[in-house]
Design a protein around this motif. Structure first.
Motif, PDB file in Angstrom:
ATOM      1  N   LYS B 236       0.829  -1.213   0.000  1.00 23.66           N
ATOM      2  CA  LYS B 236       0.000   0.000   0.000  1.00 23.66           C
ATOM      3  C   LYS B 236       0.857   1.253   0.000  1.00 23.66           C
ATOM      4  N   GLU B 237       1.932   1.219   0.792  1.00 20.45           N
ATOM      5  CA  GLU B 237       2.845   2.361   0.840  1.00 20.45           C
ATOM      6  C   GLU B 237       3.446   2.622  -0.547  1.00 20.45           C
ATOM      7  N   LEU B 238       3.836   1.549  -1.236  1.00 23.84           N
ATOM      8  CA  LEU B 238       4.417   1.684  -2.570  1.00 23.84           C
ATOM      9  C   LEU B 238       3.377   2.253  -3.548  1.00 23.84           C
ATOM     10  N   GLU B 239       2.129   1.796  -3.422  1.00 25.55           N
ATOM     11  CA  GLU B 239       1.066   2.316  -4.287  1.00 25.55           C
ATOM     12  C   GLU B 239       0.819   3.798  -4.028  1.00 25.55           C
ATOM     13  N   ASN B 240       0.907   4.199  -2.763  1.00 28.20           N
ATOM     14  CA  ASN B 240       0.796   5.611  -2.406  1.00 28.20           C
ATOM     15  C   ASN B 240       1.867   6.452  -3.084  1.00 28.20           C
ATOM     16  N   ILE B 241       3.101   5.966  -2.993  1.00 22.83           N
ATOM     17  CA  ILE B 241       4.219   6.691  -3.599  1.00 22.83           C
ATOM     18  C   ILE B 241       4.028   6.767  -5.109  1.00 22.83           C
ATOM     19  N   ARG B 242       3.558   5.657  -5.699  1.00 21.62           N
ATOM     20  CA  ARG B 242       3.304   5.663  -7.143  1.00 21.62           C
ATOM     21  C   ARG B 242       2.268   6.732  -7.498  1.00 21.62           C
ATOM     22  N   GLU B 243       1.229   6.862  -6.674  1.00 21.00           N
ATOM     23  CA  GLU B 243       0.208   7.881  -6.952  1.00 21.00           C
ATOM     24  C   GLU B 243       0.798   9.287  -6.879  1.00 21.00           C
ATOM     25  N   GLN B 244       1.684   9.489  -5.892  1.00 14.28           N
ATOM     26  CA  GLN B 244       2.327  10.806  -5.759  1.00 14.28           C
ATOM     27  C   GLN B 244       3.162  11.132  -6.989  1.00 14.28           C
ATOM     28  N   ILE B 245       3.910  10.156  -7.454  1.00 17.73           N
ATOM     29  CA  ILE B 245       4.717  10.375  -8.666  1.00 17.73           C
ATOM     30  C   ILE B 245       3.791  10.639  -9.840  1.00 17.73           C
ATOM     31  N   ASN B 246       2.758   9.831  -9.946  1.00 14.66           N
ATOM     32  CA  ASN B 246       1.814   9.955 -11.064  1.00 14.66           C
ATOM     33  C   ASN B 246       1.203  11.350 -11.132  1.00 14.66           C
ATOM     34  N   MET B 247       0.914  11.946  -9.972  1.00 18.82           N
ATOM     35  CA  MET B 247       0.312  13.285  -9.970  1.00 18.82           C
ATOM     36  C   MET B 247       1.241  14.325 -10.591  1.00 18.82           C
ATOM     37  N   ARG B 248       2.547  14.098 -10.473  1.00 20.26           N
ATOM     38  CA  ARG B 248       3.509  15.061 -11.022  1.00 20.26           C
ATOM     39  C   ARG B 248       3.688  14.921 -12.535  1.00 20.26           C
ATOM     40  N   ILE B 249       3.532  13.693 -13.054  1.00 13.99           N
ATOM     41  CA  ILE B 249       3.839  13.455 -14.479  1.00 13.99           C
ATOM     42  C   ILE B 249       2.706  12.711 -15.172  1.00 13.99           C
ATOM     43  N   ALA B 250       1.476  12.959 -14.715  1.00 21.69           N
ATOM     44  CA  ALA B 250       0.324  12.165 -15.161  1.00 21.69           C
ATOM     45  C   ALA B 250       0.182  12.080 -16.687  1.00 21.69           C
ATOM     46  N   LYS B 251       0.453  13.182 -17.370  1.00 23.95           N
ATOM     47  CA  LYS B 251       0.282  13.200 -18.829  1.00 23.95           C
ATOM     48  C   LYS B 251       1.176  12.172 -19.517  1.00 23.95           C
ATOM     49  N   HIS B 252       2.259  11.812 -18.847  1.00 28.39           N
ATOM     50  CA  HIS B 252       3.235  10.925 -19.464  1.00 28.39           C
ATOM     51  C   HIS B 252       3.082   9.460 -19.056  1.00 28.39           C
ATOM     52  N   VAL B 253       2.282   9.205 -18.022  1.00 27.68           N
ATOM     53  CA  VAL B 253       2.140   7.832 -17.533  1.00 27.68           C
ATOM     54  C   VAL B 253       1.032   7.132 -18.310  1.00 27.68           C
ATOM     55  N   PHE B 254       1.401   6.148 -19.125  1.00 29.95           N
ATOM     56  CA  PHE B 254       0.361   5.501 -19.934  1.00 29.95           C
ATOM     57  C   PHE B 254      -0.065   4.151 -19.377  1.00 29.95           C
ATOM     58  N   SER B 255       0.672   3.610 -18.418  1.00 33.24           N
ATOM     59  CA  SER B 255       0.263   2.322 -17.849  1.00 33.24           C
ATOM     60  C   SER B 255       0.979   2.063 -16.532  1.00 33.24           C
ATOM     61  N   TYR B 256       0.386   1.222 -15.698  1.00 33.63           N
ATOM     62  CA  TYR B 256       1.048   0.719 -14.491  1.00 33.63           C
ATOM     63  C   TYR B 256       1.546  -0.714 -14.736  1.00 33.63           C
ATOM     64  N   ASP B 257       1.277  -1.235 -15.927  1.00 30.25           N
ATOM     65  CA  ASP B 257       1.649  -2.617 -16.258  1.00 30.25           C
ATOM     66  C   ASP B 257       2.958  -2.606 -17.057  1.00 30.25           C
ATOM     67  N   PRO B 258       4.042  -3.192 -16.497  1.00 31.16           N
ATOM     68  CA  PRO B 258       5.352  -3.089 -17.144  1.00 31.16           C
ATOM     69  C   PRO B 258       5.442  -3.791 -18.498  1.00 31.16           C
ATOM     70  N   ASP B 259       4.448  -4.612 -18.830  1.00 34.37           N
ATOM     71  CA  ASP B 259       4.525  -5.338 -20.100  1.00 34.37           C
ATOM     72  C   ASP B 259       3.644  -4.737 -21.187  1.00 34.37           C
TER      73      ASP B 259
END
Lengths: 418, 418
Positions: B236-259
């Motif tokens: 959950k902590e890692l997912e939180n951090i991912r959300e924080q990062i995502n908020m900064r660069i949302a336009k560039h994040v196209f997936s959470y799936d590495p494949d």
């Protein structure tokens, strides 16, 4: 002569870098008759380097060492080597001057750091690095020579090819190898082998043929060992053999230059004749267009492409008849010929390519399984079409179809010259 | 815990194969807290194997061995290992049965060979190979465990992940690592770093962020070490951090799936909304079309592309005004917007992409240097265009432009939903 390869660096041991240097050195050595007894990667530490040098030098006459010479790791590797060879570090004014010049050019003034970089083990004979600041070092002991090179691949390769191998060849009178190539397209390794099996059986025993396949192409490499006396004769012999092979598979040989792509060859043929081209692509999805436009200056002969994935596109943009699509289907001789006619009518280019097929993994039928591809090439006056049965792999089918199509066009132009 | 990696096989030593297994094993080990002290490649011979086992096992608790188990080399490696461990070869009926079944399925009856393949050192505990016929072997000595796996990468990887690592984790209570990903497009490593520098400085000390760049995309990988008690909280902590990062660069994040590829994400967005797309490409030369059509099933939403390299193509097929090309030029906002309008008029697809730029290396001017690229995306009702200044490398410019364009379209669709 026996050698080993020692790679110094934590980036190999933690898996972030795949070691490509060892394979490069090994290939170059084999070509000169030096066999590789072992390759070893160890950490950037005094203990690691000492252990590595001991293991790697057992039972061989040469140890090739890569890595560990970067700016941050520089001191420890050089110092560890100095310790191993019971040597001391001394200031080398030539190296200092070289490094000063290098950094001055880049606007950096850093006397202290440069002085440190110029400290070199006194027994090392230096090897020039024309691609960076870390010099190579050559140590000789009674039983073994240690050759230390940077780990950055393009620096290491240049140093090995330009300075290390020539010095080894000179010193040990190593044999020299010459190569001749045939670049082929649209034919697999085993088919080539079948067509030239009898030739290959009768090669002189010192002539070797390697099959080097890449996506859609197979590179054939002929090699032989020569010396100063027989080099010219041997080169002619190799050229003769190349001609014999070429006669068997001429339609597939697009170049004798191992660095030339099929897109470049087609581009050159069009440029020489002042002709233009366009493509009509269904299953290749623009990949032929991509191969052609990857060549700098291709705008001189490439006008454009119509990627017609849908029936609508095929009918409206390429004038494929509705009836044709409904009776024989999109993957048929009739359709690719109509696509090509429609393309040339609309674009007015001298030549065209049309492709329609089932790339997969879905969409196959018993009549037309996945991998069925129709290709047409030609001009307004003359066209030719062929069907190919490829694989079930989508990505492979797309890429190999594109190469086959370009090679068909190449042959079409060459065959139809007056 | 310390380990080393020993690769057995002449194909590494003669440079025909680059060793990718070692990097794979090293990465997997580091993730489990096992450090790699050294990697060694030696030849397929009794002497080589004996020497390799001795060197590789010095000062470590685990030796990972790959290669040397192929059908032709099988006897010597197994025999050499048996000799090294003062063991003898015995017939293993289970292995015999498995091999018989494997070959029977393939229509091969070869009792004698199968009996030979089923001879195994008596002290070896076997490791199942679900991808081939060569079983893995596990030897324990008081100071070290030796784990022998096949050299074929996809067999080795499967065996390591499925059988070897779980057994090591179980036996040594190794830490477990969890990962969360952000797949980004159209933004470089250093720009991402600038945008999230302050976040990264405040990560909990056990959370690690890796930047893994690939052409046109950067994969961000968050990781942390967990145990059975804190796994859920840590995830959950890692997912939180991912959300924080995502908020900064949302336009560039196209997936959470590495494949997942950008082409697949765009395809899914179109499929979900039952919409269609086409492209009008100049400098990308069909590469956007290629990325879209590399996705199986793309014919459901991709109708086609018009690659308009020449002025003629732009005017005749895309209705770009002669005046526009002659006044502001092909690489301009006006041209890409007219290309997009012409494309949508002609094809009737819901969305479209248009690109025009100077891929290089030639063709630049002081006003529009090499690397200038205009991209427009949108629908008949609404369009948006942007200019990018890329590099001087043709191939890189083509590929990164294509990724930027797909990401712009992705954002356009998501931003304009009612």
């Amino acid at each position: 002569m026996k050698a080993s390869i020692l790679t110094i660096g934590d980036e190999i041991l933690n898996g972030t870098t795949i070691d490509t240097n060892s394979a490069y050195i090994a290939k170059a050595c084999i070509a000169k008759g030096i066999s590789i007894e072992g390759t070893y990667s160890i950490s950037d530490s005094f203990e690691g380097i000492y252990k590595g040098l001991t293991i790697a030098s057992t039972g061989v006459q040469i140890v090739f060492i890569t890595g560990g010479l970067g700016p941050t790791k520089d001191d420890i590797t050089k110092q560890a080597m100095a310790d191993y060879f019971e040597d001391e570090m001394i200031f080398n004014p030539d190296v200092f001057e070289k490094i000063e010049k290098y950094f001055e050019k880049r606007g950096k003034k850093q006397v202290e750091l440069n002085r440190k970089l110029a400290m070199i083990p006194s027994k090392a004979s230096l090897i020039d690095n024309e691609r960076g600041t870390a010099m190579g070092m050559w140590f000789n002991t009674p039983s073994c020579q240690f050759i230390s090179m940077p780990g950055v691949p393009h620096e290491m390769r240049h140093m090995l090819d330009m300075f290390v191998l020539p010095r080894l060849i000179e010193k040990h009178k190593l044999p020299k190898i010459i190569y001749k190539y045939l670049m082929t397209s649209g034919i697999g390794e085993s088919s080539i082998y079948e067509k030239i099996e009898d030739l290959e059986a009768n090669f002189p025993h010192d002539v070797h043929l390697a099959y080097l396949p890449n996506l859609g192409n197979v590179k054939l490499r002929l090699s032989t060992i020569v010396n100063d006396e027989n080099e010219t004769t041997a080169a002619k012999e190799l050229e003769n053999i190349r001609e014999q092979i070429n006669m068997r598979i001429a339609k597939h040989v697009f170049s004798y230059d191992p660095d030339e792509t099929l897109g470049e060859v087609v581009g050159q043929i069009l440029t020489d004749r002042n002709k233009t081209i366009s493509t009509a692509e269904s299953c290749t999805g623009g990949y032929i267009s991509h191969l052609l436009t990857s060549v700098p200056g291709s705008s001189a002969y490439f006008e454009g492409a119509i990627v017609a994935y849908s029936y609508d596109f095929k009918e409206n943009l390429l004038q494929v008849k509705h009836e044709t699509l409904n009776t024989v289907g999109a993957v048929s001789e009739e359709t690719v010929l109509e696509m090509l006619t429609g393309l040339l009518d609309r674009t007015g280019t001298d030549y065209g390519i049309a492709v329609s097929g089932i790339a997969g993994p879905g969409g196959g039928t018993p009549d037309k399984p996945v991998g069925t591809v129709w290709i047409a090439v030609g001009s307004k006056d003359k066209m030719t079409a062929r069907c190919f049965q490829l694989t079930t792999q989508r990505d492979y089918n797309i890429k190999i179809s594109a190469h086959i199509a370009l090679n068909m066009l190449r042959n079409f132009i060459l065959d139809n010259e007056s």
